[in-house]
Write a protein that holds these residues in place. Structure first.
Motif, PDB file in Angstrom:
ATOM      1  N   ARG A  88       0.878  -1.209  -0.089  1.00 33.19           N
ATOM      2  CA  ARG A  88      -0.116   0.196  -0.018  1.00 33.19           C
ATOM      3  C   ARG A  88       0.858   1.128   0.053  1.00 33.19           C
ATOM      4  N   TYR A  89       0.539   2.092  -0.982  1.00 27.88           N
ATOM      5  CA  TYR A  89       1.612   3.210  -1.044  1.00 27.88           C
ATOM      6  C   TYR A  89       0.860   4.466  -0.551  1.00 27.88           C
ATOM      7  N   ARG A  90       1.820   5.381   0.176  1.00 30.81           N
ATOM      8  CA  ARG A  90       1.085   6.535   0.726  1.00 30.81           C
ATOM      9  C   ARG A  90       0.822   7.622  -0.176  1.00 30.81           C
ATOM     10  N   SER A  91       1.356   7.699  -1.354  1.00 34.43           N
ATOM     11  CA  SER A  91       1.085   8.867  -2.439  1.00 34.43           C
ATOM     12  C   SER A  91       0.842   8.136  -3.676  1.00 34.43           C
ATOM     13  N   LEU A  92      -0.220   8.791  -4.357  1.00 32.08           N
ATOM     14  CA  LEU A  92      -0.763   8.453  -5.355  1.00 32.08           C
ATOM     15  C   LEU A  92       0.228   8.331  -6.658  1.00 32.08           C
ATOM     16  N   MET A  93       1.173   9.244  -6.682  1.00 33.54           N
ATOM     17  CA  MET A  93       2.331   9.132  -7.584  1.00 33.54           C
ATOM     18  C   MET A  93       3.349   7.926  -7.355  1.00 33.54           C
TER      19      MET A  93
END
Lengths: 162, 597
Positions: free
Chosen positions: B102-107
């Motif tokens: 799970r990534y914390r930023s969209l980019m």
């Protein structure tokens, strides 16, 4: 009897409303499509009385009005049901089984595409891409989208409208 | 202007609205108010973020945290944890399919980091109903630059040198088109925007209109300045109510700000834009048919020449470009032709937006540099095929395009490579199909579509596609004959050569491309009377394997025609007479006991 009378009054009132609306298009070039769109929004469909009115106001022939109405799928010559069901048959829905959804709707409602149930409740149509490809296969009932469908979800959805 | 420490962006594109983003937005507003954060946190509605499948989508800045499939009951937790205590709600973050990370930023996520967003630059970022947000993001700066620093010819040269080609179908050079119209004689000229997106399965134009309507207005004004026009028309589908509403709002706001109408930005240039609604006719995407429809007539195409650049709307010189093409123009004027032409490939410059759908994990909207391969799009960006199924074909170009097989997955996406392969760029629909999709059935689907949408003016299209469809129906009903394939090819080539407009000329492409790459499937239908994919109803029947059936009764319950019978815990049976082949039992059986033969 009273119901029929009521319907007749409603129809006449809507005709009057269309007559008013059409005034602004008088003498304007190229206004036919806009006039028809607005008229259908008021009446729900385009009966012969409306077609005659449009032809007269815009000073074009009735045949031109009729041929334009039948050219575009948005226009309808028949009244539609209270709940209009449109099944998306866009490519994304199709490859995810939209035809099976449509078949189930036909079986459940007992009508074919383009028809309205006898009680005037549901009409069934197919349409091309409602843009809910992410939720394919999808249908729209009036303005509400039902997505991620399987055929066996159909009876429960229809029950909500009974 | 008030300063907020955080922004909650809620996607209000058609896909997310259908998934229920409206109540989510209300819930955020209510909850934020309840916690007394109204002065610190702003809730913003945006256009399409792209990952429609995981909607409703919510993005929270400054972190760029991307929450998907958000439910109303999740909202208090997000507000309490994220907005009040500053702790990201991990469980709702987007999860990468392969790594489960799970990534914390969209980019950081694969779906976004490989994209290059030019036409979609503002979609999902700004509130499309507030002009100030567009202006704050360089909006109308390109118009100001064109009007005050450039001559009309310089504008045309810039667009020409950028290498921008039409994004709606054929891929004609946009700058050249503008030059023709500029050179044409006449004091009245028109700029038209083709927003009659009819390709079933493509929704990029709708997303741009819904997410960034001002960019289309700005580009049309720039085009008007370049060719010397003072009026523009946007022809948009009546089926896109949200897009129409946002366009109306945008036009009104631009007029009020002196950015549209008389003496724009205080210069001598005057230009106004009007909306015309399409009424559901695919052929109106063809430019001469579109013009007829804007004029309020039946949308029938006419022979070219004369081209619209010389004789267009009301017989005046007219340019027609599609929505996505326009969306590139302000960036080209602002950043220059050199910047734009550095993106993409040798002959196809810039980026292209695709609506990826069908049998694919991440259905949605993406924008990639030209020259990206099909494989990168399907596997790296969109996460491959769901349910461990095998990739069979990808369809591009809608009803005018073709189906490309696995052997072409490494092909770069460019105008010319696609045409060589028997497909085309089209408006950018990309439908992925797996082993369960029958290629004869798909060809039939597209031909049914063009047959229905044929305006009937020219015989090759009206009669020719009808005959082709009859042959395809025969084949999928198990009544195909030796020589049918050759007959289809023969008819297809005649139609391509003789039809009046683009719709007819390209209508045979889905048939020709499926014959070219999947000839064996056609032969199986004709010779063996078998549909290898199990999709053609007349050629399959359903059976229950007694050994695998546990008698759970689930199939019996879902069958709409009572075709299934059997005692509980005993193997069930299907009555072929009653079976309507709806596939419900097949989909429902948890033991794989139902087979299609």
């Amino acid at each position: 009897m009273a119901v029929a009378l009521n319907q007749q009054q409603e129809f006449t009132a809507k005709l009057k409303q269309i007559e008013e609306m059409l005034k602004k298009y008088k003498g304007q070039k190229g206004a036919l499509l806009q006039a028809l769109q607005e008229a259908q929004n008021i009446m729900g469909y385009l009966p012969i009385e409306v077609q005659e009115m449009v032809a007269e106001t815009l000073d074009i022939t009735l045949s031109e009005v009729y041929s334009t109405i039948t050219f575009y799928s948005f226009f309808s010559l028949k009244p539609k049901g209270k709940y209009q069901i449109r099944t998306c048959l866009g490519t994304a829905c199709y490859v995810r089984g939209a035809e099976k959804i449509l078949d189930r709707l036909k079986t459940e409602l007992g009508i074919e595409v383009g028809d309205t149930t006898d009680d005037g409740k549901f009409s069934l149509n197919a349409c091309r891409c409602i843009g809910a490809c992410g939720l394919a296969p999808a249908i729209i009932i009036n303005d509400e989208v039902y997505g991620r469908l399987t055929p066996d979800k159909i009876p429960d959805i229809l029950k909500k409208f009974e | 202007m008030e300063i907020y420490r955080a922004h909650v962006l809620v996607c209000k594109g058609t896909g997310c609205v259908a998934s229920g983003s409206e109540p989510i937005m209300e819930a955020f507003e209510k909850e934020i108010e309840k916690k007394g954060l109204s002065k610190e946190v702003k809730v913003v509605q945006t256009g399409c973020l792209g990952l429609c499948e995981l909607g409703p989508n919510v993005l929270i800045y400054p972190e760029g945290s991307y929450y998907c499939t958000v439910k109303a009951e999740d909202v208090p937790e997000i507000v309490e944890e994220h907005l009040l205590k500053g702790r990201i709600v991990e469980r709702l973050l987007y999860k990468e399919r392969d790594t489960k990370e799970r990534y914390r930023s969209l980019m950081d996520i694969d779906f976004y980091k490989r994209q290059k967003r030019i036409a979609l630059r503002h979609c999902g970022l700004i509130n499309p109903e507030i002009i100030e947000e567009y202006i704050a993001n360089d909006g109308y700066r390109a118009l100001a630059k064109a009007l005050t620093e450039m001559t009309p010819q310089q504008v045309i040269d810039e667009v020409k040198q950028s290498g921008l080609r039409g994004r709606g179908g054929g891929g004609f050079s946009t700058g050249t088109k503008w030059q023709f119209a500029a050179n044409a004689q006449g004091d009245i000229k028109y700029v038209v925007c083709n927003a009659d997106e009819g390709d079933p399965g493509a929704f990029m134009d709708r997303s741009i209109l819904e997410g960034d309507p001002h960019t289309v207005l700005e580009a049309m004004e720039i085009a008007g300045y370049a060719i010397g026009a003072s009026e523009g028309y946007i022809y948009v589908r009546a089926e896109y109510p949200i897009a129409v509403k946002r366009l109306e709002i945008a036009i009104e706001q631009a007029r009020n700000h002196g950015l549209l109408g008389k003496n724009i930005l205080g210069t001598d240039f005057s230009f106004d834009i009007f909306i015309r609604l399409g009424s559901g006719a695919f052929v109106c995407g063809e430019e001469t048919a579109l013009l007829a429809s804007v004029e309020g007539r039946r949308g029938e195409p006419r022979p070219r020449p004369p081209f619209p650049a010389n004789k267009g709307l009301w017989d005046k010189p007219t340019i027609i470009n599609n929505v996505e093409t326009y969306a590139n123009v302000p960036e080209i004027i602002l950043k220059g032709a050199e910047w734009f032409s550095s993106i993409g490939s040798e002959k196809s410059k810039g980026t292209k937006v695709f609506a990826v759908g069908g049998k694919i994990n991440h259905t949605g909207l993406i924008e990639i540099p030209m020259g990206t391969t099909l494989k990168e799009v399907i596997y790296d960006i969109c996460g491959g095929i769901p349910n461990n199924k095998k990739f069979k074909a990808v369809q591009t170009g809608g009803p005018s395009g073709g189906c490309l097989p696995a052997s072409l997955l490494d092909m770069p996406i460019e105008y010319d490579t696609l045409i060589q392969a028997g497909s085309m760029m089209g408006s950018g629909g990309m439908i992925v199909m797996d082993e369960d999709n029958c290629m004869v059935d798909i060809a039939k689907f597209f031909l049914t579509f063009t047959q229905e949408e044929s305006c009937g003016k020219c015989p090759p299209c009206r009669i020719g596609t009808k005959r082709m469809l009859e042959i395809l129906e025969r084949i999928s009903n198990g009544e195909g004959k030796e020589g049918d394939i050759e007959l289809l090819e023969n008819l297809a080539n005649s139609i391509k050569a003789s039809a009046l407009c683009g719709l007819g000329q390209t209508a045979p492409n889905p048939v020709l491309s499926t014959i070219r790459y999947f000839r064996d499937e056609y032969e199986a239908h004709i010779k063996d009377k078998k549909c290898p994919a199990g999709a053609c109803k007349a050629l399959v029947h359903y059976e229950i394997i007694a050994d695998k059936c546990k008698g759970c009764g689930m199939c019996l319950k879902v069958c709409p025609t009572q075709a299934i019978s059997g005692e509980r815990r005993q193997p069930h049976k299907i009555d072929a007479e009653k079976c309507i082949k709806c596939n419900s039992c097949f989909d429902r059986c948890p033991f794989g006991a139902i087979v299609k033969i």
